[in-house]
Design an enzyme around this catalytic site. Structure first.
Site, PDB file in Angstrom:
ATOM      1  N   HIS A  52      16.587 -70.156  11.739  1.00 61.03           N
ATOM      2  CA  HIS A  52      16.085 -70.643  13.026  1.00 61.03           C
ATOM      3  C   HIS A  52      14.591 -70.957  12.921  1.00 61.03           C
ATOM      4  O   HIS A  52      13.940 -70.657  11.921  1.00 61.03           O
ATOM      5  CB  HIS A  52      16.346 -69.617  14.130  1.00 61.03           C
ATOM      6  CG  HIS A  52      15.893 -68.239  13.816  1.00 61.03           C
ATOM      7  ND1 HIS A  52      16.750 -67.193  13.548  1.00 61.03           N
ATOM      8  CD2 HIS A  52      14.652 -67.724  13.684  1.00 61.03           C
ATOM      9  CE1 HIS A  52      16.063 -66.113  13.279  1.00 61.03           C
ATOM     10  NE2 HIS A  52      14.777 -66.401  13.350  1.00 61.03           N
TER      11      HIS A  52
HETATM   12  C1  T46 Z   1      12.397 -64.013  11.649  1.00 63.14           C
HETATM   13  C2  T46 Z   1      13.148 -63.019  10.853  1.00 63.14           C
HETATM   14  C3  T46 Z   1      12.353 -62.469   9.717  1.00 63.14           C
HETATM   15  C4  T46 Z   1      15.519 -58.347  19.612  1.00 63.14           C
HETATM   16  O1  T46 Z   1      16.126 -57.849  20.571  1.00 63.14           O
HETATM   17  N1  T46 Z   1      14.166 -58.192  19.486  1.00 63.14           N
HETATM   18  C5  T46 Z   1      13.465 -58.721  18.444  1.00 63.14           C
HETATM   19  O2  T46 Z   1      12.237 -58.549  18.380  1.00 63.14           O
HETATM   20  C6  T46 Z   1      14.162 -59.487  17.465  1.00 63.14           C
HETATM   21  C7  T46 Z   1      13.432 -60.127  16.278  1.00 63.14           C
HETATM   22  C8  T46 Z   1      15.521 -59.646  17.606  1.00 63.14           C
HETATM   23  N2  T46 Z   1      16.184 -59.065  18.650  1.00 63.14           N
HETATM   24  C9  T46 Z   1      17.639 -59.190  18.736  1.00 63.14           C
HETATM   25  C10 T46 Z   1      18.133 -60.610  18.932  1.00 63.14           C
HETATM   26  C11 T46 Z   1      19.481 -60.616  18.238  1.00 63.14           C
HETATM   27  O3  T46 Z   1      20.466 -60.125  19.106  1.00 63.14           O
HETATM   28  O4  T46 Z   1      18.200 -58.757  17.490  1.00 63.14           O
HETATM   29  C12 T46 Z   1      19.300 -59.581  17.112  1.00 63.14           C
HETATM   30  C13 T46 Z   1      19.046 -60.222  15.750  1.00 63.14           C
HETATM   31  O5  T46 Z   1      17.935 -61.123  15.870  1.00 63.14           O
HETATM   32  P1  T46 Z   1      17.781 -62.391  14.920  1.00 63.14           P
HETATM   33  O6  T46 Z   1      19.084 -63.081  14.751  1.00 63.14           O
HETATM   34  O7  T46 Z   1      16.667 -63.227  15.469  1.00 63.14           O
HETATM   35  O8  T46 Z   1      17.342 -61.692  13.534  1.00 63.14           O
HETATM   36  P2  T46 Z   1      16.913 -62.346  12.167  1.00 63.14           P
HETATM   37  O9  T46 Z   1      16.687 -61.219  11.234  1.00 63.14           O
HETATM   38  O10 T46 Z   1      17.872 -63.398  11.753  1.00 63.14           O
HETATM   39  O11 T46 Z   1      15.507 -63.066  12.454  1.00 63.14           O
HETATM   40  C14 T46 Z   1      14.389 -62.299  12.786  1.00 63.14           C
HETATM   41  C15 T46 Z   1      13.463 -63.077  13.711  1.00 63.14           C
HETATM   42  O12 T46 Z   1      14.176 -63.545  14.859  1.00 63.14           O
HETATM   43  C16 T46 Z   1      12.870 -64.284  13.012  1.00 63.14           C
HETATM   44  O13 T46 Z   1      11.840 -64.828  13.809  1.00 63.14           O
HETATM   45  O14 T46 Z   1      11.514 -64.700  11.138  1.00 63.14           O
HETATM   46  O15 T46 Z   1      13.673 -61.927  11.608  1.00 63.14           O
END
Ligand code: T46
Length: 153
Positions: A52
């Site tokens: 993303h």
């Molecule tokens: C990035 C990489 C390194 C939250 O509730 N709070 C938060 O601060 C974050 C980051 C996520 N969430 C929730 C949202 C989703 O339900 O945790 C779940 C997984 O999040 P996401 O799919 O965004 O996780 P990653 O590891 O794919 O990505 C994250 C960051 O979103 C992104 O900006 O650079 O870690």
């Protein structure tokens, strides 16, 4: 050339016989104020994270333990970074697509972020992201990742 605005930041390192210490301060080592800290851990082998971009969010990614790769894409250039030192951070400006993979066993990805979590700030579909860049980049070049840039240490 690195995707627009992305760069490795060499963080301070206080090396002593009893161990090393690295610090990050608002407005000093990184170009944003830290409003959120989170970390990825217990990552199973073969897992992929990210996939993303963010509209406004700026982040610094640090391999605080172990190693992993970050493929960074600005719609025109794509670069794979290998992070394996806790004194290097990868700065990602707004509108940067990122994909994380190749996590080593026991790796931890520490993220310093410029804003609280906001799902509305995400582009989770690559084509939608490219369309949003359209006004800026007329010739996006999605494709396989190029060579790996390693944080020298
Ligand atoms: C990035 C990489 C390194 C939250 O509730 N709070 C938060 O601060 C974050 C980051 C996520 N969430 C929730 C949202 C989703 O339900 O945790 C779940 C997984 O999040 P996401 O799919 O965004 O996780 P990653 O590891 O794919 O990505 C994250 C960051 O979103 C992104 O900006 O650079 O870690």
């Amino acid at each position: 050339m690195a995707p627009q605005g992305c760069r490795l930041i060499d963080l301070p390192r206080i090396a002593e016989p009893r161990g090393n210490l690295t610090f990050v301060e608002n407005g000093r080592q990184i170009p944003f104020d830290i409003r959120r800290v989170y970390y990825l851990y217990d990552i199973p082998g073969g897992a992929e994270r990210g996939g993303h971009a963010h509209r406004r969010l700026q982040q610094l990614l640090i391999a605080i333990a172990g190693s992993f790769d970050v493929v960074v894409d600005d719609g025109r250039k794509r670069q794979r970074y290998h992070l394996n030192r806790s004194y290097f951070g990868l700065y990602l400006p707004p509108m940067t697509w990122r994909e994380l993979d190749n996590f080593s066993s026991g790796s931890v990805c520490l993220v310093l972020a410029s804003d609280p979590y906001d799902e509305a700030d995400y582009y989770r579909d690559y084509q939608t992201y490219l369309n949003a860049l359209g006004a800026v980049h007329e010739h996006p070049l999605p494709g396989p990742a190029g060579g790996v840039q390693r944080a020298a240490g």
